[in-house]
Design an enzyme around this catalytic site. Sequence first.
Site, PDB file in Angstrom:
ATOM      1  N   ASP A  17      -1.726  12.709  -0.852  1.00  0.00           N
ATOM      2  CA  ASP A  17      -2.339  12.811   0.481  1.00  0.00           C
ATOM      3  C   ASP A  17      -3.833  13.130   0.367  1.00  0.00           C
ATOM      4  OD1 ASP A  17      -2.220  12.744   3.259  1.00  0.00           O
ATOM      5  OD2 ASP A  17      -1.866  14.907   3.416  1.00  0.00           O
ATOM      6  N   HIS A  34      -8.168   4.751   0.237  1.00  0.00           N
ATOM      7  CA  HIS A  34      -6.921   4.231  -0.344  1.00  0.00           C
ATOM      8  C   HIS A  34      -7.214   3.491  -1.650  1.00  0.00           C
ATOM      9  CE1 HIS A  34      -4.892   5.636   3.128  1.00  0.00           C
ATOM     10  NE2 HIS A  34      -5.347   4.707   3.959  1.00  0.00           N
ATOM     11  N   LEU A 128       8.355   6.527 -19.563  1.00  0.00           N
ATOM     12  CA  LEU A 128       8.205   7.116 -18.226  1.00  0.00           C
ATOM     13  C   LEU A 128       8.920   6.218 -17.233  1.00  0.00           C
ATOM     14  CD1 LEU A 128       6.656   9.188 -16.334  1.00  0.00           C
ATOM     15  CD2 LEU A 128       4.924   7.406 -16.066  1.00  0.00           C
TER      16      LEU A 128
HETATM   17  C1  IPE Z   1       2.645  11.590   3.665  1.00  0.00           C
HETATM   18  O1  IPE Z   1       1.333  11.700   4.093  1.00  0.00           O
HETATM   19  C2  IPE Z   1       2.943  10.172   3.253  1.00  0.00           C
HETATM   20  C3  IPE Z   1       2.228   9.695   2.065  1.00  0.00           C
HETATM   21  C4  IPE Z   1       1.434  10.389   1.302  1.00  0.00           C
HETATM   22  C5  IPE Z   1       2.494   8.332   1.711  1.00  0.00           C
HETATM   23  P1  IPE Z   1       0.960  11.640   5.642  1.00  0.00           P
HETATM   24  O2  IPE Z   1      -0.513  11.812   5.722  1.00  0.00           O
HETATM   25  O3  IPE Z   1       1.524  10.415   6.268  1.00  0.00           O
HETATM   26  O4  IPE Z   1       1.728  12.898   6.216  1.00  0.00           O
HETATM   27  P2  IPE Z   1       1.440  13.772   7.507  1.00  0.00           P
HETATM   28  O5  IPE Z   1       1.313  12.833   8.687  1.00  0.00           O
HETATM   29  O6  IPE Z   1       0.166  14.513   7.274  1.00  0.00           O
HETATM   30  O7  IPE Z   1       2.617  14.696   7.608  1.00  0.00           O
HETATM   31  C1  IPE Z   2      -2.359   9.391   1.953  1.00  0.00           C
HETATM   32  O1  IPE Z   2      -3.606   9.649   2.463  1.00  0.00           O
HETATM   33  C2  IPE Z   2      -2.045   7.921   1.875  1.00  0.00           C
HETATM   34  C3  IPE Z   2      -1.042   7.486   2.867  1.00  0.00           C
HETATM   35  C4  IPE Z   2      -0.417   8.242   3.689  1.00  0.00           C
HETATM   36  C5  IPE Z   2      -0.726   6.075   2.903  1.00  0.00           C
HETATM   37  P1  IPE Z   2      -3.878   9.695   4.026  1.00  0.00           P
HETATM   38  O2  IPE Z   2      -4.187   8.301   4.484  1.00  0.00           O
HETATM   39  O3  IPE Z   2      -2.768  10.339   4.750  1.00  0.00           O
HETATM   40  O4  IPE Z   2      -5.177  10.580   4.074  1.00  0.00           O
HETATM   41  P2  IPE Z   2      -5.499  11.756   5.103  1.00  0.00           P
HETATM   42  O5  IPE Z   2      -4.351  12.708   5.074  1.00  0.00           O
HETATM   43  O6  IPE Z   2      -5.651  11.107   6.447  1.00  0.00           O
HETATM   44  O7  IPE Z   2      -6.758  12.328   4.583  1.00  0.00           O
HETATM   45 MG    MG Z   3      -2.369  12.245   5.254  1.00  0.00          MG
END
Ligand code: IPE
Ligand code: IPE
Ligand code: MG
Length: 250
Positions: A17, A34, A128
């Site tokens: 995240d 990303h 792995l």
């Molecule tokens: C969780 O992150 C999903 C992934 C890392 C793929 P999110 O950014 O979607 O989660 P929330 O919305 O903060 O709970």
């Molecule tokens: C995690 O990073 C990737 C996915 C959930 C696909 P985020 O896109 O949730 O990044 P933040 O949490 O908004 O910074």
């Molecule tokens: Mg996120």
Amino acid sequence: MSDPAAGRRLHVAIIMDGNGRWASGRGLPRTAGHRAGVEAIRRTVEAAPGFGIATLTLFAFSTDNWRRPRGEVDALMALLRRYLRAESDRLARSGVRLSVIGRRDRLPRGLGAEIAQAEMKAAGGDRLHLRIAVDYSSRDAILGAAARCAAGTPPSRESFGRLIAGEAEGAAIDVDLLIRSGGEKRLSDFLLWECAYAELCFSDRMWPDFAAEDLAVAVADYRRRERRFGGLGPVRPPAAVATRASPAAA
Ligand code: IPE
Ligand code: IPE
Ligand code: MG
């Protein structure tokens, strides 16, 4: 080291995240975060076996992530496609077995077939096991398993775990260490069953900045923790204990 199984090869799961905030903080579009996140995946996969990790499950796209704007979802799917095309040969060569968990029927056209092809290429690795969770919801996995055995005799924890993991995956493997980058302290519907006794590590590092050293710190911290599984003092993981204690498993 207080875990009697210390030295045992681990199942580490990571909620990757913070990509969006990493990018916004630099005045970049979220998709740049990303893209940078994919580099962090490469670094992590490369470093994992060296830290005693046998299985690495990465949360790449949750079922709830379909709620995001179309452009961001499309960019994430394109990145996944590119990653599979670029990496599957290299993963195979470096002894990494690849699996993708989660639903495939809602993915963009052709992506399911590309996933299957990449899995086939990288099927034999034993250094792995890399599992990437895409269109994944742990609640849905649990509901699916429950639906499949609703009419039959109550399953054991082990057989229910196999149903949750999906046939191709074999048994649902308990997570030893769950890491979430990006500073949030929640599970966001990731591996809820498998994390029953996972040690949790929440890192403030945004995922694109996550480095091998961060993984090293998390694993070293894990190795210092005393895992008790409901017992007193360091004990074995609960599978055998649970089987005996569970009336459903009798
Ligand atoms: C969780 O992150 C999903 C992934 C890392 C793929 P999110 O950014 O979607 O989660 P929330 O919305 O903060 O709970
Ligand atoms: C995690 O990073 C990737 C996915 C959930 C696909 P985020 O896109 O949730 O990044 P933040 O949490 O908004 O910074
Ligand atoms: Mg996120």
